[in-house]
Design an enzyme around this catalytic site. Structure first.
Site, mmCIF file in Angstrom:
data_model
loop_
_atom_site.group_PDB
_atom_site.id
_atom_site.type_symbol
_atom_site.label_atom_id
_atom_site.label_comp_id
_atom_site.label_asym_id
_atom_site.label_seq_id
_atom_site.Cartn_x
_atom_site.Cartn_y
_atom_site.Cartn_z
ATOM 1 N N GLY A 167 49.453 58.597 72.680
ATOM 2 C CA GLY A 167 49.431 57.633 71.591
ATOM 3 C C GLY A 167 48.185 57.727 70.743
ATOM 4 O O GLY A 167 48.246 57.575 69.519
ATOM 5 N N TYR A 460 45.749 50.176 66.145
ATOM 6 C CA TYR A 460 45.565 48.749 66.434
ATOM 7 C C TYR A 460 46.813 48.017 65.954
ATOM 8 O O TYR A 460 46.776 47.174 65.068
ATOM 9 C CB TYR A 460 44.322 48.191 65.734
ATOM 10 C CG TYR A 460 43.020 48.829 66.165
ATOM 11 C CD1 TYR A 460 42.814 49.235 67.470
ATOM 12 C CD2 TYR A 460 41.979 49.027 65.251
ATOM 13 C CE1 TYR A 460 41.617 49.822 67.864
ATOM 14 C CE2 TYR A 460 40.780 49.606 65.642
ATOM 15 C CZ TYR A 460 40.601 50.005 66.946
ATOM 16 O OH TYR A 460 39.421 50.578 67.328
#
Length: 524
Positions: A167, A460
């Site tokens: 990721g 985020y």
């Protein structure tokens, strides 16, 4: 009305059909059974929960997967994708479990998690300054394996050692060397992935459009990434680190204000990151703001000190504040480990600091005024002490030099720094109050940050920015609301790539890239 027993029966039925499909694809039922977990397995809960960092996504109300697959080889991933497609089950891929909104671990529809924890092989070629990194490897494992082969090679990726490479790289990957070397994704030179048809592709066979998309566009929209090939970067035998804390009583506000004019223009070998928090003051128990100036310098202390004296004398850095160490040791320091800890702690994959939390991000293009900063401090004081942290990460250097369209990660020239906001709490029932506070803080910051769009960092992840519709009917215009915040004008190309490689939108989640057909429908 659906009862618990009927839900369990449905789950077992899905499991039986799915397992039968897997065995027909794999021809080795014993091997497949050893990597498949359902709610009836005694290890199911620990396999589900162990990687998840954010406790918000382990509550009883959060939907759980019917099946977790922890594949040992590529053929098991191919079989899982094909069988999920055949039986109408969604797929969520998890490499590290640090997704801010839990998108790698939850879905409101029947789903299977492909947990890549066993795909953690790292092969370092020090002579060629390259490495192949499987996506389940943690950043700590990567740094350790590089150091085994060379003390003058490194890689520009994050400071949290338990984050998964899968990721992190696919979203961009900011680091304490980004001013010198750019983002982690800027150094990916090849990849292997399983596409929606179950084929294994590398850079040559997937083509340059898909290879472009997965380096910063979020790999989960396009397939199951298996491994990255990366270029390693040169680092000196000794680097220098420091961490200086200054409170409001020690002129913290003026120092933060001055930092904004220095941090993106200072020598590219130096990155000074700021951590802001609210603490109790020594003066009458009042609240104060503490600014922590945390730095990595790619060089020795004798070079760093005159550089700081010239560029940022207000901070008052002296030699005693600095520590020289190897680059791999600096990763321990920056992750918060005590000086002298063995390098082997980088190999510990256990998530040590689990909590309930909510995060957001912003990009700042002009320095915030002293008044603006003081208003921000007042908001920090509204939250409980120790619950909040703001992280200011500077831009400049190599980040300014790479074109926005080079990879999907677009946040390049023009940014002074990026802000990461996070609030932590300890009990599930406290979630609404703390999330409301975070949204209030985010609203306050609107005048001071980027606009049209108000940019955000996809690593985020923030579902407040917008989500795809549950029925799959999200239009291009609707997806643009959040898509352009993460990717700016690169969002258009990501949508086109999605349509080429996954037109049926098999790989999807609440913020996955929609296929190009949505744009066609919108324009017709």
């Amino acid at each position: 009305m659906k009862t618990a027993s009927t839900s369990l029966a449905a789950s077992l039925h899905i499991h039986e059909d799915f397992l039968q499909c897997l065995s027909s694809h794999h021809h080795n039922l014993t091997s497949i059974s050893s990597v498949v977990y359902t709610p009836t397995n005694s290890s199911y809960s620990s396999v589900l929960q162990s990687p998840v960092q954010n406790l918000r996504f382990l509550s009883a109300a959060v939907p759980k997967p019917q099946i977790i697959v922890t594949p040992l080889d590529e053929s098991e991933i191919q079989a899982t994708v094909c069988c999920a497609k055949e039986h109408g089950i969604e797929v969520r891929v998890r490499s590290g479990g640090h997704d801010y909104e839990g998108l790698s671990s939850i879905s409101e529809f029947p789903f299977v998690i492909i947990d890549m924890r066993n795909f953690r092989s790292i092969t370092v070629n020090a002579e060629e300054s390259t490495a192949w990194v499987q996506v389940g490897a943690s950043l700590g494992e990567l740094y350790y394996r590089i150091a085994e082969k060379s003390r003058t090679l490194g890689f520009p990726a994050g400071t949290c050692p338990t984050v998964g490479a899968g990721g992190h790289f696919s979203g961009g990957g900011y680091s304490m060397m980004s001013r010198k070397y750019g983002m982690a994704a800027d150094h990916v030179i090849d990849a292997r992935l399983v596409d929606a048809s179950g084929r294994i592709l590398d850079r040559q066979s997937m083509g340059e459009d898909l290879f472009w998309a997965i380096r910063g566009g979020g790999g989960a929209s396009f397939g199951v990434i298996l491994a990255w090939k990366i270029n390693l970067v040169p680092v000196p035998e000794k680097v220098t680190v420091f961490n200086l804390n200054r409170t409001s009583e020690q002129n913290a506000t003026a120092l933060v204000h001055r930092w904004q004019y220095v941090a993106d223009k200072i020598d590219d070998n130096l990155l000074i990151r700021l951590f802001m928090s609210s603490l109790n003051s020594n003066q009458d128990g009042k609240r104060t703001v503490q600014a922590s100036f945390t730095s990595l310098f790619l060089g020795g202390v004798d070079t760093l000190l005159p550089l700081m004296q010239e560029s940022f004398p207000e901070l008052g850095l002296i030699k005693e504040d600095c520590i020289e160490m190897s680059w791999v040791e600096s990763n321990l320091y920056l992750a918060g480990f005590r000086n002298g800890e063995p390098l082997e702690v980088l190999l510990n994959r256990a998530v040590l600091r689990k909590a309930y939390y909510k995060g957001k991000s912003d990009y700042v293009r002009e320095a915030i005024s002293v008044d603006g900063l003081e208003g921000l401090w007042e908001l920090l004081h509204e939250e409980e002490m120790g619950r909040t942290q703001l992280q200011f990460s500077p831009y400049g250097g190599r980040l300014n030099e790479i074109p926005e369209s080079e990879i999907p990660f677009p946040h390049r020239a023009g940014n002074v720094y990026t802000i990461h906001y996070v609030v932590f709490w300890g009990k599930e029932e406290e979630s609404p109050r703390h999330i409301d506070w975070m949204r209030k803080l985010y609203s306050y910051m609107a005048p001071f940050v980027s606009k049209s769009p108000r940019a955000a960092y996809v690593n985020y992840r923030d579902l407040d920015l917008g989500m795809n519709k549950k029925d799959g009917s999200t239009s291009y215009a609707e997806a643009c609301i959040w898509g352009t915040k993460y990717f700016k004008s690169n969002f258009n190309r990501l949508v086109q790539v999605k349509a080429m490689v996954d037109p049926s939108n098999f790989f999807r989640n609440e913020q996955s890239i929609p296929p190009f057909s949505s744009l066609v429908e919108e324009m017709s």
